[in-house]
Design a protein around this motif. Structure first.
Motif, PDB file in Angstrom:
ATOM      1  N   UNK A  67      56.175  72.952  18.220  1.00  0.00           N
ATOM      2  CA  UNK A  67      56.543  72.023  19.289  1.00  0.00           C
ATOM      3  C   UNK A  67      57.878  71.366  19.007  1.00  0.00           C
ATOM      4  N   UNK A  68      58.074  70.890  17.784  1.00  0.00           N
ATOM      5  CA  UNK A  68      59.291  70.168  17.445  1.00  0.00           C
ATOM      6  C   UNK A  68      60.503  71.077  17.278  1.00  0.00           C
ATOM      7  N   UNK A  69      60.296  72.373  17.213  1.00  0.00           N
ATOM      8  CA  UNK A  69      61.431  73.296  17.089  1.00  0.00           C
ATOM      9  C   UNK A  69      62.181  73.465  18.412  1.00  0.00           C
ATOM     10  N   UNK A  70      61.575  73.022  19.508  1.00  0.00           N
ATOM     11  CA  UNK A  70      62.217  73.097  20.817  1.00  0.00           C
ATOM     12  C   UNK A  70      62.654  71.697  21.248  1.00  0.00           C
ATOM     13  N   UNK A  71      63.802  71.574  21.908  1.00  0.00           N
ATOM     14  CA  UNK A  71      64.198  70.260  22.437  1.00  0.00           C
ATOM     15  C   UNK A  71      63.202  69.760  23.474  1.00  0.00           C
ATOM     16  N   UNK A  72      62.992  68.458  23.506  1.00  0.00           N
ATOM     17  CA  UNK A  72      62.013  67.879  24.430  1.00  0.00           C
ATOM     18  C   UNK A  72      62.375  68.151  25.881  1.00  0.00           C
ATOM     19  N   UNK A  73      63.659  68.085  26.195  1.00  0.00           N
ATOM     20  CA  UNK A  73      64.073  68.285  27.584  1.00  0.00           C
ATOM     21  C   UNK A  73      63.840  69.723  28.020  1.00  0.00           C
ATOM     22  N   UNK A  74      63.956  70.678  27.090  1.00  0.00           N
ATOM     23  CA  UNK A  74      63.699  72.073  27.440  1.00  0.00           C
ATOM     24  C   UNK A  74      62.222  72.288  27.744  1.00  0.00           C
ATOM     25  N   UNK A  75      61.348  71.691  26.925  1.00  0.00           N
ATOM     26  CA  UNK A  75      59.909  71.803  27.171  1.00  0.00           C
ATOM     27  C   UNK A  75      59.549  71.184  28.511  1.00  0.00           C
ATOM     28  N   UNK A  76      60.109  70.009  28.801  1.00  0.00           N
ATOM     29  CA  UNK A  76      59.824  69.340  30.067  1.00  0.00           C
ATOM     30  C   UNK A  76      60.351  70.146  31.259  1.00  0.00           C
ATOM     31  N   UNK A  77      61.521  70.735  31.130  1.00  0.00           N
ATOM     32  CA  UNK A  77      62.084  71.546  32.218  1.00  0.00           C
ATOM     33  C   UNK A  77      61.191  72.739  32.532  1.00  0.00           C
ATOM     34  N   UNK A  78      60.718  73.408  31.501  1.00  0.00           N
ATOM     35  CA  UNK A  78      59.858  74.576  31.714  1.00  0.00           C
ATOM     36  C   UNK A  78      58.542  74.167  32.373  1.00  0.00           C
ATOM     37  N   UNK A  79      57.968  73.075  31.923  1.00  0.00           N
ATOM     38  CA  UNK A  79      56.704  72.623  32.495  1.00  0.00           C
ATOM     39  C   UNK A  79      56.867  72.190  33.948  1.00  0.00           C
ATOM     40  N   UNK A  80      57.953  71.480  34.262  1.00  0.00           N
ATOM     41  CA  UNK A  80      58.163  71.034  35.638  1.00  0.00           C
ATOM     42  C   UNK A  80      58.491  72.191  36.565  1.00  0.00           C
ATOM     43  N   UNK A  81      59.082  73.253  36.022  1.00  0.00           N
ATOM     44  CA  UNK A  81      59.313  74.441  36.844  1.00  0.00           C
ATOM     45  C   UNK A  81      58.004  75.081  37.270  1.00  0.00           C
ATOM     46  N   UNK A  82      56.971  74.899  36.456  1.00  0.00           N
ATOM     47  CA  UNK A  82      55.646  75.445  36.782  1.00  0.00           C
ATOM     48  C   UNK A  82      54.821  74.453  37.596  1.00  0.00           C
ATOM     49  N   UNK A  83      54.853  73.185  37.216  1.00  0.00           N
ATOM     50  CA  UNK A  83      54.003  72.181  37.853  1.00  0.00           C
ATOM     51  C   UNK A  83      54.569  71.675  39.168  1.00  0.00           C
ATOM     52  N   UNK A  84      55.899  71.572  39.284  1.00  0.00           N
ATOM     53  CA  UNK A  84      56.511  71.014  40.485  1.00  0.00           C
ATOM     54  C   UNK A  84      56.885  69.544  40.286  1.00  0.00           C
TER      55      UNK A  84
END
Length: 309
Positions: free
Chosen positions: A149-166
């Motif tokens: 989890x920490x190997x990825x930037x937080x904003x990248x994780x959030x961007x990917x999730x919001x692309x799926x969730x809306x």
């Protein structure tokens, strides 16, 4: 019988005049000994007050179509509307009062940051305590997930999730929780490993107390100081993440404004000289993040005696 020599006896202090020194009083004394921390706390209190009572103290409802006129759009600070109302910070492109829009946006931004921080703290603390207490394969499995989890930037994780969730408040809270829980888990695990090897935990284990009672009644309270410090800093980080995501157009919808969305609305007008549409929401966002970080830094110094000067 008096012998003419006056003897002066030392006066005894009344028990009621004795100063009672409690841990809470010591905490307040250590926390407010710095003018910077005191000022930051006062400013943060004002921000929280504005966020809680925004509908009551806002001059207008900026998202009520009956009170917003497009003819008042992009008015500079101090200008008056056609019906005589003064816009102290100007209006945006849709004719909304910037003061009112910032109050409502601050409410959304602060609410999203606090809500996501509390949920992420509960999840991360539980996972970190389980990893430290049980150890072995449980610890290895949990910490490998945390490392990934920490190997990825937080904003990248959030961007990917919001692309799926809306878009939506609930969607961005879920994305921020998933992006931040690992920070809490690592912090709590580090503190819990130190407490795990102490005598009171071994005594509780020898008394055959339940795992739940040992973890939440004995281990967790001693891990709260670093958890509170990380919670304040991560709350500020969550607010900045939400503002960035909303600015990029993947965070909150237009019907649920935040400071980041207000900044994005005025970005197209910057080159035309209408700076106030983005400038004042940006200043409000900066003050919010800085005050939370200052309070968090002071909490870190007070709760960790080794960092005190």
């Amino acid at each position: 019988m008096s012998n003419g020599i006056e003897q002066t006896l030392p006066a005894e202090e009344a028990p009621t005049a004795a100063k009672i020194d409690t841990p809470f009083r010591r905490f307040l004394s250590d926390f407010f000994d710095s003018p910077v921390a005191t000022g930051a706390t006062i400013v943060l209190g004002c921000i929280i007050f504005i966020a809680l009572f925004a509908p009551l103290i806002s001059p207008t409802d900026p998202y009520d179509l009956a009170t917003v006129s497009v003819l008042d759009g992009k008015l500079p600070p101090g200008a008056e509307s056609m019906d005589g109302m003064t816009f102290w910070l100007g209006t945006d492109g849709a004719g909304r009062d910037l003061v009112s829009a910032m109050f409502y946006g601050l409410r959304i931004s602060l609410g999203v940051g606090v809500m996501s921080g509390i949920i992420a703290m509960c999840i991360g603390a539980t996972v970190g305590l389980a990893a430290a207490y049980f150890g072995g394969r449980t610890d290895n499995l949990i910490m490998r997930l945390v490392d990934i989890q920490l190997s990825f930037p937080s904003i990248l994780v959030a961007l990917i999730l919001l692309a799926v969730l809306g878009k939506g408040v609930d969607k961005i809270v879920i994305a921020l929780v998933i992006a931040q829980w690992a920070y809490y888990a690592r912090t709590v695990r580090g503190s819990a490993l130190v407490e795990r090897s102490k005598e009171y935990i071994e005594a509780a284990t020898c008394l055959a107390l339940g795992h739940k009672r040992i973890v939440f009644r004995h281990l967790l309270p001693n891990c709260l100081p670093p958890l509170i410090v990380v919670g304040t800093i991560q709350t500020a980080h969550a607010i900045s993440l939400e503002a960035t995501l909303s600015f990029l157009g993947v965070g909150l919808p237009v019907s649920e404004p935040s400071l980041g969305l207000l900044i994005a609305n005025g970005f197209d007008y910057m080159l035309s000289g209408r700076y106030w549409i983005s400038f004042f929401p940006g200043i409000a966002l900066l003050i919010t993040i800085v005050t939370i970080n200052l309070v968090g830094d002071k909490l870190r110094d007070v709760l960790n005696p080794r960092l005190q000067r």
